[in-house]
Design an enzyme around this catalytic site. Structure first.
Site, PDB file in Angstrom:
ATOM      1  N   CYS A   1      38.111 -19.987  61.012  1.00 24.47           N
ATOM      2  CA  CYS A   1      37.527 -18.654  60.928  1.00 24.47           C
ATOM      3  C   CYS A   1      37.667 -18.194  59.481  1.00 24.47           C
ATOM      4  O   CYS A   1      37.679 -18.999  58.569  1.00 24.47           O
ATOM      5  CB  CYS A   1      38.193 -17.692  61.908  1.00 24.47           C
ATOM      6  SG  CYS A   1      39.958 -17.455  61.612  1.00 24.47           S
TER       7      CYS A   1
ATOM      8  N   HIS B   1      38.674  -7.868  59.588  1.00 23.38           N
ATOM      9  CA  HIS B   1      38.506  -8.873  60.647  1.00 23.38           C
ATOM     10  C   HIS B   1      38.105  -8.149  61.923  1.00 23.38           C
ATOM     11  O   HIS B   1      38.921  -7.493  62.569  1.00 23.38           O
ATOM     12  CB  HIS B   1      39.802  -9.653  60.850  1.00 23.38           C
ATOM     13  CG  HIS B   1      39.611 -10.964  61.537  1.00 23.38           C
ATOM     14  ND1 HIS B   1      39.334 -11.083  62.881  1.00 23.38           N
ATOM     15  CD2 HIS B   1      39.623 -12.231  61.051  1.00 23.38           C
ATOM     16  CE1 HIS B   1      39.202 -12.353  63.200  1.00 23.38           C
ATOM     17  NE2 HIS B   1      39.374 -13.080  62.107  1.00 23.38           N
TER      18      HIS B   1
END
Length: 709
Positions: free
Chosen positions: A25, A629
């Site tokens: 990620c 995030h």
């Protein structure tokens, strides 16, 4: 990071042969390992450039790198020793990354601590959740038909031998379409979840529901399978073998068991058959094997399992409807968060199909309305305390409950966040169960409150229950008791309740301090009151920042980072991810979003815009490197539900939209929306502090950063 460090990371997780799949990620490498015990957290964290390592359930292992994770990923994949494992490690279809999509750590309960249990709950949940809308719609049609029968507009619509006029018969078909073909819907969802072609699973189950299949039993008397009256089958000889033929309408255990077998078979066939032949022969061989296996064995076993569970519950209810009426409301608050209520829903459907009525949904209504009553109590207190964020959450949850009979928004949005709610809600559950149990004894009801249809227990479905008067008293009692207990005792812990007051007092003190001593601090050449040169008005929280971050003589200037979201600011340690919660990536805060758009928190340049939309790295003009995030583990959605507005290298200002996200997609996938906002280069500053916790809007001051003197 040098290639030898990449090799060291591979060695730390057990070598290339132990890597089933590797993805990444915005900040971390995500390994799916064959054997999680072979990975060493200490060895991984000793590798230069590694910020931390996080072992997880299910042989998963995360290595935290930071903004350079893409380069490290590329270096690992380029290693000669990874050549043989490259296909699986890259997360190809032969790897296990698809099965890893919704796996995440749970802070409490058995989920997340046992991989098989976690997978079982997710399998059950994902097999039913996509069709909740259809089930809810069908339940309202059923309620309408029950109401019309109660008002004697139509005859008893579901009584044996009753023929409805064509107009009303057509209305009746509007709910039958869902429940008759429910096995096909479940087969599709369960097959997709298990990693097989969902249409193959659909087709396998469809064979058992063809008129021609049931026609094989024409003229054959039905018998009780293994003595269970709920499992009536006709035995016919096919290829010289006895085939039990049952009515699979509304059955859910057969498609669930079928999918559980189809998944491993499908993956095994894909490993055996060359890629260029898989499109034809994998579905063909899967159907060739699974259709007879399901017809002869899996389908009857599913019928038997469902009938066995239904018989066990019926025996408890027959023995003592009073005890049953208390057990069900008290058990459901713990079953729903774990996903254990899905098999019970299947038994309700089976009861209606075989007995003509269900005895579980009445007591279940006591739990649901106690849940909604607790939410109503929270909403009342939120209005009184002027808590805008909680008002929005509780209003939506209460509407979903009272109108739709859906408890999950209340549970996950409120009740599981505040530990004081559950004991008070359980008192409401007990109250409703006692009313049902005592009322059943007084009225001489051998099965308690019953319903002849599968419905969601809401205000709209009350007419479906018999006797309706006892049911209304029970659910009203559960609702009122839970609501009043929350109102009078509160739902927050003393520390939580004191936080808003402390924040308010701090803001007042800060305002006084600011008026008394004006601080000539600058933020990237701008006054502290103006965020990154946008000239934004000072929010109330900004005054708090002035007081909290007031510098002593000789201390460096103050910088600010604005809020990228509308929502509620919470401490970073509340994030359900050990990497963020432990501050491995750096200091900051998290935001529980109420909006659906993420904005730039300052003027600067987009350093990293993930194409999946789940994370952004920004290099702000004031020197701060900020990571946003969006949600936890949302990288696994692979961009679904995200609309990215910027690209790497784009110039942004405060308030520039970075990404919009679809809350429904993220919540349906089971991922938390809590959004960490991190300062990655905090070691270049003296302090990084939150302005204030609580409600915020995008553009309002979020973090105050003190430069080194």
């Amino acid at each position: 990071m040098a290639s030898n460090s990449a090799s060291d990371i591979v060695d730390a997780v057990g070598g290339p042969g132990n890597i089933a799949s590797l993805t990444h990620c915005a900040t971390r490498l995500r390994f799916q390992l064959h054997d999680g015990d072979k990975a060493s957290k200490e060895a991984a964290e000793a590798v230069p450039g590694v910020l931390g390592a996080v072992p997880q359930a299910g042989d998963r292992f995360q290595v935290v790198i930071g903004g350079g994770v893409q380069n490290v990923y590329n270096e690992i994949m380029a290693l000669p020793e990874m050549a043989g494992a490259a296909g699986a490690a890259a997360g190809g279809r032969d790897g296990e990354s698809d099965a890893d999509i919704k796996a995440r750590e749970r802070a409490k309960g058995p989920r997340g601590t046992n991989a098989w249990l976690d997978s079982l709950f997710e399998f059950l949940s994902d097999s039913f959740r996509p069709i909740l809308g259809a089930l809810l719609g069908a339940s309202l049609f059923i309620t309408f038909m029950a109401l019309m029968a109660t008002l004697e507009v139509i005859p008893a619509w579901n009584a044996p031998g009753v023929t409805l006029p064509p107009s009303w018969a057509f209305v009746n078909l509007m709910w039958q379409c869902v429940f008759v073909f429910l096995p096909l819907m479940v087969a599709y969802n369960a097959s997709a979840k298990i990693g097989a072609d969902p249409w193959v699973g659909f087709a396998i189950m469809a064979v058992l529901m063809l008129p021609g299949f049931t026609g094989l039993a024409a003229g054959v008397d039905k018998t009780a399978l293994f003595g269970f009256e709920q499992a009536q089958v006709a035995i016919v000889q096919v290829w010289g073998l006895p085939m039990p033929i049952a009515d699979y309408s509304s059955q859910v255990f057969p498609p669930l068991l079928m999918a559980a077998v189809l998944g491993p078979l499908y993956k095994g066939l894909k490993k055996l058959i060359p890629d260029n032949l898989q499109l034809i022969f994998v579905p063909f061989l899967a159907m060739l094997i699974m259709i007879p296996l399901t017809a002869f064995l899996i389908g009857p076993i599913g019928v038997y399992v469902g009938a066995g569970l239904a018989s066990a519950l019926a025996a408890i209810n027959t023995f003592s409807p009073f005890i049953f009426a208390i057990i069900i409301p008290l058990a459901y608050p713990f079953m729903v968060p774990l996903g254990l209520h899905w098999p019970i829903n299947a038994i309700m459907l089976l009861n209606i199909q075989t007995l003509g009525y269900d005895f579980i949904q009445g007591p279940m209504g006591a739990w649901n309305f106690a849940c909604f009553g607790a939410t109503a109590g929270v909403l009342f207190l939120a209005w009184r305390e002027k808590d805008k964020d909680m008002k929005q959450t509780a209003t939506g949850a209460l509407a979903a409950g009272l109108l739709g009979g859906i408890s999950e928004p209340s549970l996950y949005g409120i009740h599981l966040r505040y530990k004081r709610i559950y004991p008070r809600m359980l008192v409401g559950c007990l109250t409703g169960g006692l009313i049902i149990g005592i009322g059943s004894l007084i009225l001489g009801l051998p099965n308690g409150i019953t319903t002849q249809a599968f419905v969601f227990t809401s205000l709209l479905t009350i007419p479906a229950f018999d006797p309706i008067g006892l049911y209304i008293i029970a659910v009203a009692g559960a609702f009122i008791v839970a609501m009043l207990l929350i109102i009078f005792s509160g739902y927050k812990d003393p520390a939580d309740a004191a936080a808003p007051a402390a924040a308010t007092a701090g803001a007042g003190a800060a305002t006084t301090g600011a008026a008394r001593d004006t601080i000539p601090a600058v933020a990237g050449g701008q006054e502290l009151a103006g965020v990154a040169g946008e000239g934004a008005a000072v929010a109330p929280a900004a005054a708090t920042a002035t007081a909290v971050a007031e510098p002593d003589a000789g201390v460096g200037a103050l910088l600010q980072v604005a809020s990228p979201l509308d929502g509620t600011v919470v401490p970073l340690d509340t994030v359900p991810d050990p990497v963020f919660a432990g501050g491995v990536m750096g200091p900051g805060v998290a935001i529980e979003p109420t909006g659906d758009t993420v904005y730039s928190p300052g003027a600067g340049v987009v350093a990293a815009a993930q194409p999946t939309g789940h994370a952004f790295g920004l290099q702000l003009d004031n020197g701060a490197e900020v990571l946003i995030h969006v949600g936890i583990d949302t990288v696994n959605l692979k961009g679904e539900g995200f609309d990215v507005k910027v690209r790497n290298g784009d110039r942004v200002e405060v308030g520039t939209p970075l990404v919009s996200f679809d809350r429904a997609v993220i919540e349906k996938a089971g991922y938390p929306l809590i959004t960490p906002v991190i300062v990655l280069n905090a070691d270049q500053f003296d302090t990084v502090d939150p302005v204030a916790l609580g409600p915020t809007t995008h553009g309002a001051p979020l973090l105050v950063i003190q430069q080194k003197a």
